[in-house]
Write an enzyme that holds these catalytic residues in place. Sequence first.
Site, PDB file in Angstrom:
ATOM      1  N   CYS A   2       8.953  37.197  50.910  1.00 42.41           N
ATOM      2  CA  CYS A   2       8.549  38.523  51.534  1.00 42.41           C
ATOM      3  C   CYS A   2       7.521  39.486  50.272  1.00 42.41           C
ATOM      4  CB  CYS A   2       8.130  39.494  52.395  1.00 42.41           C
ATOM      5  SG  CYS A   2       8.852  38.475  54.117  1.00 42.41           S
ATOM      6  N   ILE A  53      14.528  32.392  57.024  1.00 41.00           N
ATOM      7  CA  ILE A  53      15.739  32.940  58.325  1.00 41.00           C
ATOM      8  C   ILE A  53      14.959  33.061  59.993  1.00 41.00           C
ATOM      9  CG2 ILE A  53      17.603  33.734  58.705  1.00 41.00           C
ATOM     10  CD1 ILE A  53      18.292  32.044  56.188  1.00 41.00           C
ATOM     11  N   GLY A  75      12.989  39.961  50.983  1.00 36.30           N
ATOM     12  CA  GLY A  75      14.457  39.035  49.745  1.00 36.30           C
ATOM     13  C   GLY A  75      15.072  39.109  51.402  1.00 36.30           C
ATOM     14  N   VAL A 287      10.926  20.434  33.353  1.00 34.24           N
ATOM     15  CA  VAL A 287      10.124  20.945  32.465  1.00 34.24           C
ATOM     16  C   VAL A 287      10.473  19.960  31.820  1.00 34.24           C
ATOM     17  CG1 VAL A 287      10.360  23.210  32.596  1.00 34.24           C
ATOM     18  CG2 VAL A 287       8.299  21.715  32.636  1.00 34.24           C
TER      19      VAL A 287
END
Length: 627
Positions: A2, A53, A75, A287
Amino acid sequence: MCGICGISHSDHRTPERTSLETMTRALVHRGPDSDGFYIAPGIGLGMRRLAIIDVEGGNQPIPNEDESLWIVFNGESHNFPDLFADLVKRGHEFRTRSDSECILHLYEEYGDECVHHLRGQAAFALWDANKKRLLLARDRMGKKPLYYAVQNGTLYFASELNALLKALPQKPEVNLEAIDLYLSLQYIPDPLTVYHGVHKLPPAHRLVWQNGVATPGCYWDFSYQPKHEQSEAALIEELRSLLKESVKMRLISEVPLGAHLSGGIDSSIIVALMAELSDAPVKTFSVGFEEESYSELEYARAVAQRYSTEHHEFILKYDDIPGTLEKISRHFGEPFGDASAIPLYYISKLTREHVTVVLNGDGGDEDFAGYQRYWLDPLANRYLRAPQFLTRGLIPSIAGFLPVSSDRPVGRSLVDGLKRLHQLPEIDARASILRWGSYFSPRQRAQLWKREFRFDADNAQRLLAEKFDSAEGSFLDKTLYTDLHTYLPGDLLVKTDRMGMAASIEPRSPFLDHKMVEWSARVPDLFKVRGRSGKYLLKKAFAGDLPESVLKHSKQGFGIPIGTWFRGPLHDWARELLTGSSAGLSEWFDTGAVENLLGEHRASRVNHGKRIYALTMLALWRQGIHV
């Protein structure tokens, strides 16, 4: 994952919702799924959520049972299932099944010591309404960011600088000493930012705000003593068990997950363990570059083929770069000079098309001594015992005449290595990364700044040396300790977080589980560095899980052909940005010195590619704050 923010007035005024909304709008990329606010006398909390979650029920801010405590959390606490079960047994009632709510109830049980029960990555703000007290905290290793400032009796905080600046009533002044440190380190070290009065909360720190006073403090550290005394076989078994547990914990997710696979040892091991623990094929993302000497795709493909992963690749080209750098600069919010952010930005964008959570190999080099400089440092120390006419005169002079090429990564170029020998007598041996880094030496910085701007030539060296001296153990122990407290949280984890969040994905780093870090610190030097190679124990432990080509491939890192680009297709763009009529850096830097830097690089006398990149990122940031 977040973005969080907040405002707390010491006179208990109620913050304005519009201010919080302005801050959260600057964090949308960190949490595109939802927003939330809690506003009451003395406090305003805001957040943007990336649901991982308890997707349906875990919206924030979240209160405890009687709504005397409120939290916003950025987190993942990877041990939350165990925490949840224990807290339910203790009689706590949950509104959700989220790790965020676990922290509230841990606070009820343990107060500020709740941070010791978390295992993962975290930055959170917890408001105790009864005490009119705000607790800010950041995870042990510094995976999740948190910035704060105090102005006029009010504390402001946010996950990113840009969001914080939106709310500050007084625009902070630029901190030129921080910029001078940036020229040495390629990042601005905590607790500093590029602005006076605006701070990073360091890793493993919490901050209490109460009665108009902000009190930060450290809550955790680790030691390199005493060393493990087990046999090599026992250490291998313990290492495999610890890392497997760390990976398993990070596979908990209600959304799709995958792995960034560079083709190096660390990310390859993570993919191998994910494949062992997963029922479905692992999704892997790599990459590469048109310049083949920089590309490690063949090694990534070997791992992908061995474990039958669902593999995706992206080829980075120079013509994508100028516009991308402007975007990247905005996401960092302050000068940031690690050019490997470019491929990470692109691979994160590709990753988001398929998954929301991605595991990586961050921390393996710092845990197990993977960088070349760890075995080069003892050789350098012996070199410096030679007569000064050799180390300060003859050898650097001869090396100065050698032409350089940008078609090889710096770490694999003998000429680049020889040209750095002149730095060894100038730089404190305790500042290992400055000895071997490709950024501005004290002499080069002094030449760059205009006369009216002069800073302590040894400021970055002193910062690193102080951290080095605070550790116990061997020279290698002290160097690893320094890197884990400076380079890792100041550069690598900043890059991983910002570029991941730019694409709205959650990075997870099994090597940086704090139990893994504590254990690896106590591994004897002999099991880390042997001869001209690091990661001895790690390679031995997982030799049977990796393709032979990956095991034998020398350390390359996430290098990109930035020197080639600035000598060719990006030269004119960089020159106009740095020395043109609208160049913002001309207020601080001597234009002639910048021109000389560009000229030496184009003529292949010195590979200034990384220095030019650092200056372009500084110039783009400077342009951005004046828009």
